[in-house]
Design a protein around this motif. Structure first.
Motif, PDB file in Angstrom:
ATOM      1  N   LYS A 230       1.069  -1.998 -11.781  1.00 49.17           N
ATOM      2  CA  LYS A 230       0.488  -2.052 -10.432  1.00 49.17           C
ATOM      3  C   LYS A 230       1.104  -3.172  -9.615  1.00 49.17           C
ATOM      4  CE  LYS A 230      -3.888  -2.583  -7.949  1.00 49.17           C
ATOM      5  NZ  LYS A 230      -5.316  -2.927  -8.050  1.00 49.17           N
ATOM      6  N   LEU A 231       1.290  -4.350 -10.221  1.00 49.58           N
ATOM      7  CA  LEU A 231       1.890  -5.476  -9.510  1.00 49.58           C
ATOM      8  C   LEU A 231       3.298  -5.142  -9.049  1.00 49.58           C
ATOM      9  CD1 LEU A 231       1.826  -8.406  -8.548  1.00 49.58           C
ATOM     10  CD2 LEU A 231       2.585  -9.095 -10.853  1.00 49.58           C
ATOM     11  N   ALA A 232       4.081  -4.522  -9.923  1.00 51.33           N
ATOM     12  CA  ALA A 232       5.447  -4.127  -9.549  1.00 51.33           C
ATOM     13  C   ALA A 232       5.421  -3.145  -8.382  1.00 51.33           C
ATOM     14  CB  ALA A 232       6.168  -3.508 -10.747  1.00 51.33           C
ATOM     15  N   CYS A 233       4.512  -2.187  -8.431  1.00 47.84           N
ATOM     16  CA  CYS A 233       4.403  -1.188  -7.360  1.00 47.84           C
ATOM     17  C   CYS A 233       4.020  -1.847  -6.041  1.00 47.84           C
ATOM     18  CB  CYS A 233       3.384  -0.115  -7.732  1.00 47.84           C
ATOM     19  SG  CYS A 233       3.962   1.030  -9.016  1.00 47.84           S
ATOM     20  N   GLU A 234       3.096  -2.812  -6.102  1.00 47.05           N
ATOM     21  CA  GLU A 234       2.676  -3.506  -4.886  1.00 47.05           C
ATOM     22  C   GLU A 234       3.826  -4.297  -4.271  1.00 47.05           C
ATOM     23  OE1 GLU A 234      -0.589  -5.841  -6.277  1.00 47.05           O
ATOM     24  OE2 GLU A 234      -2.071  -4.221  -6.035  1.00 47.05           O
ATOM     25  N   LEU A 235       4.569  -5.015  -5.102  1.00 47.00           N
ATOM     26  CA  LEU A 235       5.645  -5.875  -4.595  1.00 47.00           C
ATOM     27  C   LEU A 235       6.828  -5.076  -4.052  1.00 47.00           C
ATOM     28  CD1 LEU A 235       5.667  -8.712  -7.290  1.00 47.00           C
ATOM     29  CD2 LEU A 235       4.778  -8.825  -4.963  1.00 47.00           C
ATOM     30  N   TYR A 236       7.074  -3.888  -4.613  1.00 46.93           N
ATOM     31  CA  TYR A 236       8.246  -3.103  -4.213  1.00 46.93           C
ATOM     32  C   TYR A 236       7.886  -1.893  -3.354  1.00 46.93           C
ATOM     33  CZ  TYR A 236      11.196  -5.946  -7.243  1.00 46.93           C
ATOM     34  OH  TYR A 236      11.877  -7.001  -7.809  1.00 46.93           O
ATOM     35  N   GLY A 237       6.603  -1.740  -3.017  1.00 43.82           N
ATOM     36  CA  GLY A 237       6.193  -0.658  -2.127  1.00 43.82           C
ATOM     37  C   GLY A 237       6.340   0.721  -2.734  1.00 43.82           C
ATOM     38  N   VAL A 238       5.955   0.859  -3.997  1.00 47.56           N
ATOM     39  CA  VAL A 238       6.107   2.129  -4.724  1.00 47.56           C
ATOM     40  C   VAL A 238       4.725   2.668  -5.094  1.00 47.56           C
ATOM     41  CG1 VAL A 238       7.037   3.194  -6.823  1.00 47.56           C
ATOM     42  CG2 VAL A 238       8.366   1.447  -5.619  1.00 47.56           C
ATOM     43  N   ASP A 239       4.565   3.996  -5.041  1.00 45.99           N
ATOM     44  CA  ASP A 239       3.298   4.640  -5.401  1.00 45.99           C
ATOM     45  C   ASP A 239       3.350   5.144  -6.843  1.00 45.99           C
ATOM     46  OD1 ASP A 239       2.285   4.336  -2.807  1.00 45.99           O
ATOM     47  OD2 ASP A 239       3.216   6.212  -2.154  1.00 45.99           O
ATOM     48  N   MET A 240       2.256   4.942  -7.579  1.00 43.82           N
ATOM     49  CA  MET A 240       2.104   5.570  -8.895  1.00 43.82           C
ATOM     50  C   MET A 240       1.370   6.886  -8.678  1.00 43.82           C
ATOM     51  SD  MET A 240       0.606   6.241 -12.007  1.00 43.82           S
ATOM     52  CE  MET A 240      -0.918   5.356 -12.300  1.00 43.82           C
ATOM     53  N   VAL A 241       2.006   8.011  -9.017  1.00 45.60           N
ATOM     54  CA  VAL A 241       1.483   9.320  -8.599  1.00 45.60           C
ATOM     55  C   VAL A 241       1.110  10.243  -9.763  1.00 45.60           C
ATOM     56  CG1 VAL A 241       2.691   9.259  -6.378  1.00 45.60           C
ATOM     57  CG2 VAL A 241       3.838  10.276  -8.367  1.00 45.60           C
TER      58      VAL A 241
END
Length: 344
Positions: free
Chosen positions: A117-128
């Motif tokens: 989740k932290l990586a997704c938040e920092l790089y603007g990526v969605d977990m789908v």
């Protein structure tokens, strides 16, 4: 006559991939590039869709005795983002599949997903999406990342031309030396109650191993400078291996200079402590996730102005082969001595 069976380690990881996938012709017009690069390229409308996947196995790619689970989740996502940036694209979505044994609790899994989740938040990526399964062999994490790029911006491995400049971001060998440090302290501490590992002054190389970053900043700066690399990869298996991949795909040779390889001071100190050859660690260590790319000679002045990028050599004609020029002017042929998943 009985046919001789081939052991997987005889082919190595990339030889195995070539053998298993060579009989899969591309049938759909949307598939622009399949196996053989950092990501597949699919064409949908005015955008190219980039798809990559990575598999992390306990005991092969990581050891939970010294890798914090939140860091593991973060790294699992980052290594996929890095593949998309290596195509000059932008990561947008990931799916996460996980196999887990009964040794792990819900709280353990929550720690892994908090890192993702932290990586997704920092790089603007969605977990789908993704999948979960029981595992009898330990922890397995498989992440697929989907990215996008304008077709005119996509960079593959096969575009390098003789006289192009070879560039690399950041520094090399730190992640490998961080791994050596973790493994040493784990061995020393086995069986000792309340053991405190000696990590003082070695924070940088530890972070490079446990919590790497994808070089989004370098891709953004290349775009600001108006530079489109002719070929690009991320350094996951070691600089030597990646250079050989680019040269093979582009049908070229190369020369890189020992004294131009960027190495951090902590990496050098750790190599000395372990009595390891520093340049060997930098060339073959892997897991740096820096960007290796080639640019036309005309971009020399622009590259000189970029912080965090070093020019380390140049592309040659194929008949000259691939070599490193040592400090005393000798040429040593490059060998793929970095990470190979099937080495015994």
């Amino acid at each position: 006559m009985e046919q001789k069976e081939t052991e997987i380690n005889e082919l190595g990881e990339f030889g195995l991939i070539d053998k298993l996938t060579k009989d899969f012709p591309l049938k759909n017009p949307e598939t622009k590039k399949g196996v053989g690069d950092d990501a597949a390229i699919l064409s949908f409308g005015d955008k190219d869709v980039l798809v990559t996947t990575d598999l992390l196995l306990e005991g092969v790619h990581f050891d939970v005795r010294y890798v914090p689970l939140k860091h593991l989740g973060y790294k699992a996502a980052i290594v996929n983002f890095s593949d998309i940036y290596a195509m000059n694209g932008t990561p947008k979505q990931i799916t996460v599949s996980i196999g887990v044994s009964s040794r792990f609790t819900v709280e353990h899994l929550e720690a892994i997903y908090s890192g993702i989740k932290l990586a997704c938040e920092l790089y603007g990526v969605d977990m789908v999406g993704g999948d979960t399964s029981a595992s009898v062999t330990g922890l397995v994490i498989s992440i697929t990342c989907i990215g996008v790029a304008d077709p005119k911006d996509v960079v593959t491995r096969d575009g390098a031309k003789p006289t192009d400049i070879i560039c690399v971001s950041g520094d090399l060998g730190a992640a490998y030396m961080g791994l050596q440090l973790l493994e040493r302290e784990n061995r020393v501490g086995q069986g000792q109650k309340d053991f405190q590992p000696d990590f003082a002054g070695k924070e940088y190389i530890l972070e490079r191993q446990l919590k790497p970053e994808a070089r989004k900043d370098i891709i953004e700066e290349l775009r600001r400078q108006g530079i489109k690399p002719t070929a690009m990869m991320d350094v996951s298996d070691g600089l030597s291996s990646e250079l050989l991949h680019i040269c093979k795909a582009s049908d070229t040779g190369c020369r890189v200079y020992e004294d131009k390889i960027p190495i951090d001071y902590q990496t050098a100190l750790m190599a000395e402590e372990f009595n390891m050859n520093l340049v060997t660690a930098a060339m073959n260590g892997g897991e740096d996730y820096e960007l290796l790319f080639t640019v036309p000679l005309t971009d020399h002045e622009k590259i000189e102005k970029m912080k965090g990028v070093r020019m380390i050599g140049y592309v040659t004609k194929p008949e000259l082969g691939c070599a490193m020029v040592t400090r005393d002017g000798a040429e040593i042929p490059l060998k793929a001595q970095g990470w190979n998943a099937f080495t015994k």
